[in-house]
Write a protein that holds these residues in place. Sequence first.
Motif, mmCIF file in Angstrom:
data_model
loop_
_atom_site.group_PDB
_atom_site.id
_atom_site.type_symbol
_atom_site.label_atom_id
_atom_site.label_comp_id
_atom_site.label_asym_id
_atom_site.label_seq_id
_atom_site.Cartn_x
_atom_site.Cartn_y
_atom_site.Cartn_z
ATOM 1 N N ASP A 53 0.874 -1.173 0.000
ATOM 2 C CA ASP A 53 0.000 0.000 0.000
ATOM 3 C C ASP A 53 0.913 1.226 0.000
ATOM 4 O OD1 ASP A 53 -2.201 -1.690 0.340
ATOM 5 O OD2 ASP A 53 -2.257 -1.414 2.523
ATOM 6 N N THR A 69 -8.620 7.470 1.749
ATOM 7 C CA THR A 69 -8.201 6.211 1.126
ATOM 8 C C THR A 69 -8.939 6.030 -0.202
ATOM 9 O OG1 THR A 69 -9.805 4.497 1.736
ATOM 10 C CG2 THR A 69 -8.325 5.229 3.478
ATOM 11 N N THR A 104 -3.260 4.586 -0.242
ATOM 12 C CA THR A 104 -3.710 3.861 -1.445
ATOM 13 C C THR A 104 -3.558 2.369 -1.179
ATOM 14 O OG1 THR A 104 -2.876 5.700 -2.761
ATOM 15 C CG2 THR A 104 -3.444 3.675 -3.951
ATOM 16 N N LYS A 105 -4.703 1.694 -1.008
ATOM 17 C CA LYS A 105 -4.689 0.264 -0.645
ATOM 18 C C LYS A 105 -4.592 -0.599 -1.894
ATOM 19 C CE LYS A 105 -5.382 -1.502 2.856
ATOM 20 N NZ LYS A 105 -4.399 -1.814 3.961
ATOM 21 N N ARG A 106 -3.686 -1.567 -1.822
ATOM 22 C CA ARG A 106 -3.616 -2.644 -2.819
ATOM 23 C C ARG A 106 -3.673 -3.988 -2.106
ATOM 24 N NH1 ARG A 106 0.632 0.513 -3.823
ATOM 25 N NH2 ARG A 106 0.290 2.112 -5.399
ATOM 26 N N ASN A 119 0.152 -0.596 7.654
ATOM 27 C CA ASN A 119 -0.182 0.828 7.486
ATOM 28 C C ASN A 119 0.177 1.606 8.753
ATOM 29 O OD1 ASN A 119 -3.265 0.324 5.535
ATOM 30 N ND2 ASN A 119 -1.134 0.069 4.987
#
Length: 310
Positions: A53, A69, A104-106, A119
């Motif tokens: 992320d 987010t 930015t979540k992956r 995080n």
Amino acid sequence: MYTVYKKQMEVDQLETVKVKSRAKINLTLDALYRRADGYHELEMVMQSLKLYDSIAVKKTAQAGIVLQTNLSFLPTDERNLAHRAAKLMLETFSLAGGVQICLTKRIPVAAGLAGGSGNAAAVLAAMNQLYDLRLSLKELMELGLQLGSDVPYCLLGTTALAKGRGEVLETLPDCPHFYVVLAKPDFGISTGAVFRALQAEKIGCHPDTAGMLRAIAASDRAGICARLENVLEPVTFQMQPQVAKIKDFFLSQGAKGALMSGSGPTVFALYEEEEAAQQAAQQVKNAFRIETVVVTETVDKGEQGYGLSF
Ligand code: C5P
């Protein structure tokens, strides 16, 4: 050390710090007993992945924490560990003003990949840099443990042995490279619920942690795959039988090894060749009709951590 640091953290105009928050998998997870404080005494071999992320933390003149987010369903208040990490830093060090965090979540959420803990670790490391606090890795880990058991490991990264609640850490030699397929069924799992259902004293078969350490030190891929084991699997499999089916599917389709990560529900499978990993990802997606299937890789020490020393 400096090179690693620059790779992980981009300092922009001295007021924004950008960091990578990497996913992790457990190559082994053992629970020895339930402690008097309610936590379990663990022994785990952890491995960081390329999947990350992105987090940018910016100082603001106005007090408070603003978290944004890319996932609309994620809470952006104190229910989010990144928010809690920022609050802990602002309060502990009486920092003036506030911060704006862009996340930015992956990494799949509630998946057993330490996305949330990572995080939190990333925000601690970023704020240490942003405010020039010069905290050591040990000091940051102590703060991190207040936020969650996996946060100290996420500050360290690398291939590591974790004991205690997860905070007693020893860096191991790099795990040999694998392509990693992550398959997360379309439901989350509560780590607390899995641990509450675990009867540690009744675990019949414990992972061969010492054998795993030897296999890693010898870069013995077959030895590593043969020793993948997680005592939380039976508990999560009982709650969600699909997780066991995904693991069996990977193995029946020729994965070198497969295991549930953390408390699940993500199952990972290991491959030496990228093509085999891509093929398996497509097969598992089709067979289980699950959206969240990611092909990633293990990382070595040169590519991870925040360049912090003890
Ligand atoms: O520390 P963290 O909040 O991430 O842990 C979530 C839950 O997992 C805890 O409430 C506890 O029930 C369980 N846990 C445990 N033993 C550990 C770590 C976590 O029982 N070592």
